[in-house]
Motif scaffolding. Structure first.
Motif, short mmCIF file in Angstrom:
data_model
loop_
_atom_site.label_atom_id
_atom_site.label_comp_id
_atom_site.label_asym_id
_atom_site.label_seq_id
_atom_site.Cartn_x
_atom_site.Cartn_y
_atom_site.Cartn_z
N ALA A 212 -107.85 20.82 86.76
CA ALA A 212 -108.17 19.79 85.78
C ALA A 212 -107.88 20.29 84.36
N ALA A 213 -108.16 21.56 84.10
CA ALA A 213 -107.91 22.13 82.77
C ALA A 213 -106.42 22.09 82.44
N VAL A 214 -105.59 22.38 83.42
CA VAL A 214 -104.14 22.34 83.21
C VAL A 214 -103.70 20.91 82.85
N ILE A 215 -104.27 19.93 83.55
CA ILE A 215 -103.95 18.53 83.26
C ILE A 215 -104.37 18.17 81.83
N LEU A 216 -105.54 18.65 81.43
CA LEU A 216 -106.04 18.35 80.09
C LEU A 216 -105.16 18.99 79.02
N PHE A 217 -104.73 20.22 79.24
CA PHE A 217 -103.84 20.88 78.28
C PHE A 217 -102.52 20.12 78.15
N TYR A 218 -102.03 19.65 79.29
CA TYR A 218 -100.77 18.91 79.28
C TYR A 218 -100.89 17.65 78.42
N PHE A 219 -101.95 16.87 78.67
CA PHE A 219 -102.08 15.63 77.91
C PHE A 219 -102.50 15.89 76.47
N SER A 220 -103.18 17.00 76.23
CA SER A 220 -103.57 17.36 74.87
C SER A 220 -102.34 17.54 73.99
N GLN A 221 -101.36 18.28 74.51
CA GLN A 221 -100.15 18.49 73.71
C GLN A 221 -99.33 17.20 73.59
N LYS A 222 -99.40 16.34 74.62
CA LYS A 222 -98.70 15.06 74.54
C LYS A 222 -99.32 14.19 73.44
N LEU A 223 -100.65 14.20 73.37
CA LEU A 223 -101.33 13.42 72.34
C LEU A 223 -101.02 13.96 70.95
N PHE A 224 -100.97 15.27 70.84
CA PHE A 224 -100.67 15.88 69.55
C PHE A 224 -99.28 15.46 69.08
N ARG A 225 -98.32 15.53 69.98
CA ARG A 225 -96.95 15.13 69.63
C ARG A 225 -96.90 13.64 69.31
N SER A 226 -97.70 12.85 70.03
CA SER A 226 -97.74 11.42 69.77
C SER A 226 -98.33 11.14 68.39
N ALA A 227 -99.34 11.92 68.00
CA ALA A 227 -99.95 11.75 66.68
C ALA A 227 -98.93 12.04 65.58
N ARG A 228 -98.13 13.06 65.80
CA ARG A 228 -97.09 13.40 64.82
C ARG A 228 -96.07 12.27 64.71
N ARG A 229 -95.72 11.68 65.87
CA ARG A 229 -94.78 10.56 65.84
C ARG A 229 -95.38 9.36 65.12
N SER A 230 -96.69 9.14 65.32
CA SER A 230 -97.36 8.01 64.66
C SER A 230 -97.35 8.20 63.15
N ILE A 231 -97.62 9.42 62.73
CA ILE A 231 -97.65 9.72 61.29
C ILE A 231 -96.26 9.56 60.67
N LYS A 232 -95.23 9.91 61.46
CA LYS A 232 -93.86 9.79 60.96
C LYS A 232 -93.27 8.40 61.18
N GLY A 233 -94.04 7.53 61.85
CA GLY A 233 -93.58 6.16 62.05
C GLY A 233 -92.66 5.97 63.23
N THR A 234 -92.64 6.94 64.14
CA THR A 234 -91.80 6.83 65.34
C THR A 234 -92.58 6.12 66.44
N THR B 177 -109.56 12.25 85.49
CA THR B 177 -109.74 13.67 85.82
C THR B 177 -111.00 14.24 85.17
N VAL B 178 -111.16 13.97 83.88
CA VAL B 178 -112.35 14.44 83.17
C VAL B 178 -113.61 13.88 83.82
N SER B 179 -113.58 12.61 84.15
CA SER B 179 -114.75 11.94 84.72
C SER B 179 -115.13 12.51 86.08
N VAL B 180 -114.12 12.83 86.89
CA VAL B 180 -114.40 13.42 88.21
C VAL B 180 -115.11 14.76 88.06
N VAL B 181 -114.58 15.62 87.19
CA VAL B 181 -115.17 16.95 87.03
C VAL B 181 -116.56 16.86 86.42
N GLU B 182 -116.73 16.00 85.42
CA GLU B 182 -118.06 15.85 84.82
C GLU B 182 -119.06 15.31 85.84
N GLY B 183 -118.59 14.38 86.67
CA GLY B 183 -119.46 13.85 87.72
C GLY B 183 -119.85 14.92 88.72
#
Length: 207
Positions: free
Chosen positions: A70-92, A108-114
């Motif tokens: 689950a941690a690997v999945i979170l890291f993957y989407f974390s970097q995707k979100l970061f890159r998406s934020a940069r695109r949003s700021i740049k207007g892409t 995934t987060v919900s399963v592990v927390e549960g």
């Protein structure tokens, strides 16, 4: 009713489910899809309901391995979100697949927390089954109220900042899960870890 068992079950359930709820609310603030709530509920239900029914077998689940994956999945989407934020700021324009990947992350987060909540609740059940079950029930309603309160505040935050916040939060949870498995780290360390990632994302997004 055993008040101590009730409060313990309610407390751990609120703590763990609120983390899943927070992810769902922030995701809703970014992509404006109610599916995030459904995926959060489904994730918690996936682990919590079977645990309440067949609790004594919960100890057989390799939670450490689940947390690592689950941690690997979170890291993957974390970097995707970061890159998406940069695109949003740049207007892409953002990519459509981000939304679907995000829903998987919410689940995934919900399963592990549960699962983490289940481990404690199941341990309490032999000392007061009804009290533990009641604690979980009250926690569900409390988390619903907290979710509504969070939603009102989250919707006032600009989307790029929400993405950066969620990116830092996912990285924090992923890091903590790995450190918890490897070092048995206490949850109190999530605070400095989160602050580190918040500062890191704010610096890197400007580069």
């Amino acid at each position: 009713m055993d008040v101590a068992i009730f409060l313990a079950a309610m407390g751990i359930s609120i703590l763990e489910m609120t983390e899943a709820s927070a992810i769902a609310v922030i995701f809703y603030g970014i992509y404006h899809t109610s599916k995030s709530y459904l995926y959060a509920v489904a994730g918690v239900a996936t682990s919590l309901i079977p645990a309440l029914i067949a609790g004594k077998f919960l100890v057989l689940i390799p939670l450490d391995y689940i947390a690592i994956v689950a941690a690997v999945i979170l890291f993957y989407f974390s970097q995707k979100l970061f890159r998406s934020a940069r695109r949003s700021i740049k207007g892409t324009r953002r990519k459509k697949e981000e939304k679907e990947e995000g829903l998987i992350t919410v689940y995934t987060v919900s399963v592990v927390e549960g699962l983490e909540a289940s481990l404690v609740v199941v341990g309490l059940m032999p000392f007061g089954y009804f009290s533990a079950l009641s604690g979980v029930g009250v926690a569900v309603f409390a988390v619903i109220a907290l979710t509504y309160a969070m939603k009102e505040r989250v919707m006032k935050i600009r989307v790029p900042q929400l993405k950066l916040f969620l990116s830092a939060l996912l990285a924090t949870i992923g890091t903590f899960w790995l450190l918890e498995v490897g070092l048995g780290l206490s949850e109190i360390f999530t605070i400095p870890i989160f602050l580190f990632y918040i500062l890191l994302t704010q610096v890197l997004v400007r580069i």
